[in-house]
Scaffold this motif. Structure first.
Motif, PDB file in Angstrom:
ATOM      1  N   ARG A 151       0.209  -1.226   0.146  1.00 50.56           N
ATOM      2  CA  ARG A 151       0.313   0.381   0.164  1.00 50.56           C
ATOM      3  C   ARG A 151       0.996   1.402   0.133  1.00 50.56           C
ATOM      4  O   ARG A 151       0.514   2.191  -0.357  1.00 50.56           O
ATOM      5  CB  ARG A 151      -0.632  -0.357   1.295  1.00 50.56           C
ATOM      6  CG  ARG A 151      -1.910  -1.178   1.357  1.00 50.56           C
ATOM      7  CD  ARG A 151      -3.371  -0.852   2.134  1.00 50.56           C
ATOM      8  NE  ARG A 151      -3.629  -1.903   2.814  1.00 50.56           N
ATOM      9  CZ  ARG A 151      -4.553  -2.508   2.991  1.00 50.56           C
ATOM     10  NH1 ARG A 151      -4.844  -1.409   4.041  1.00 50.56           N
ATOM     11  NH2 ARG A 151      -5.193  -3.100   3.033  1.00 50.56           N
ATOM     12  N   SER A 152       2.175   0.958   0.799  1.00 52.51           N
ATOM     13  CA  SER A 152       2.865   2.449   0.254  1.00 52.51           C
ATOM     14  C   SER A 152       3.635   2.604  -0.338  1.00 52.51           C
ATOM     15  O   SER A 152       4.137   3.461  -0.485  1.00 52.51           O
ATOM     16  CB  SER A 152       3.462   2.216   2.193  1.00 52.51           C
ATOM     17  OG  SER A 152       4.349   1.028   2.590  1.00 52.51           O
ATOM     18  N   GLN A 167       5.072   1.935  -4.058  1.00 55.14           N
ATOM     19  CA  GLN A 167       4.414   2.003  -5.443  1.00 55.14           C
ATOM     20  C   GLN A 167       5.363   0.901  -6.170  1.00 55.14           C
ATOM     21  O   GLN A 167       6.068   1.116  -7.053  1.00 55.14           O
ATOM     22  CB  GLN A 167       4.411   2.981  -6.063  1.00 55.14           C
ATOM     23  CG  GLN A 167       3.547   4.163  -5.915  1.00 55.14           C
ATOM     24  CD  GLN A 167       2.244   3.057  -5.243  1.00 55.14           C
ATOM     25  OE1 GLN A 167       1.766   2.838  -6.615  1.00 55.14           O
ATOM     26  NE2 GLN A 167       1.291   3.586  -4.466  1.00 55.14           N
ATOM     27  N   MET A 168       5.330  -0.173  -6.406  1.00 54.41           N
ATOM     28  CA  MET A 168       5.504  -1.367  -6.440  1.00 54.41           C
ATOM     29  C   MET A 168       4.712  -2.219  -7.610  1.00 54.41           C
ATOM     30  O   MET A 168       3.753  -2.275  -7.137  1.00 54.41           O
ATOM     31  CB  MET A 168       7.035  -1.713  -6.398  1.00 54.41           C
ATOM     32  CG  MET A 168       7.909  -0.993  -5.467  1.00 54.41           C
ATOM     33  SD  MET A 168       9.408  -2.651  -4.740  1.00 54.41           S
ATOM     34  CE  MET A 168       9.599  -3.953  -5.872  1.00 54.41           C
ATOM     35  N   ARG A 169       5.380  -2.882  -8.351  1.00 54.44           N
ATOM     36  CA  ARG A 169       4.068  -4.282  -8.785  1.00 54.44           C
ATOM     37  C   ARG A 169       4.245  -5.831  -8.248  1.00 54.44           C
ATOM     38  O   ARG A 169       2.936  -6.225  -7.922  1.00 54.44           O
ATOM     39  CB  ARG A 169       4.485  -4.566 -10.440  1.00 54.44           C
ATOM     40  CG  ARG A 169       3.927  -5.611 -11.231  1.00 54.44           C
ATOM     41  CD  ARG A 169       4.764  -5.932 -12.563  1.00 54.44           C
ATOM     42  NE  ARG A 169       5.101  -4.471 -12.840  1.00 54.44           N
ATOM     43  CZ  ARG A 169       5.207  -3.856 -14.484  1.00 54.44           C
ATOM     44  NH1 ARG A 169       5.280  -5.253 -16.004  1.00 54.44           N
ATOM     45  NH2 ARG A 169       5.257  -2.851 -14.637  1.00 54.44           N
TER      46      ARG A 169
END
Length: 131
Positions: free
Chosen positions: A84-85, A87-89
């Protein structure tokens, strides 16, 4: 020449910062004391992360093992919170490991202090014997 920063290094740094906050704020298990995250190593394919931790003021091996079990059981929850914190695939799977380097460092420092004290007492005995 500028130092290269690989993606795994940047991901590890971001995970270390986020995990420090998440463990403190979100993991509510009373068996878990204060946790220091010493390092995070992320595999090159970003599939797995080893999180090296120590526990502040804890020397009892049984309590350390219990705390490690708590962290490893909370790994899935922490991974979902990281997703959630950050931003990664895909967020790497977390494996917590107890980092004994600080404990070992304190033991070695105590041995060095003991050797220096012993050496000083031998030198002072030699100087008194010569007078």
């Amino acid at each position: 020449m500028a130092r290269e920063f690989h993606r795994a290094d940047r991901v590890a740094d971001a995970m270390r910062r986020e995990l420090a906050q998440l463990i403190q704020q979100e993991v509510r298990d009373p068996r878990l004391g204060m946790v220091n995250i010493n390092d995070v190593e992320v595999s090159r394919d970003l599939a797995m992360a080893k999180v090296f931790v120590t526990f502040v003021g804890e020397d009892d091996r049984a309590k350390i093992n219990t705390s490690m079990e708590v962290l490893n059981k909370a790994a899935g929850f922490l991974r979902s919170q990281l997703a959630r914190s950050i931003q990664m695939r895909s967020v790497p799977r977390l494996h917590f490991r107890y980092d004994e380097t600080s404990v070992r460092g304190q033991e070695l420092s105590a041995l060095i202090d003991k050797a220096v004290k012993s050496d000083r007492s031998h030198h002072s005995d030699d100087e008194e014997g010569e007078k």
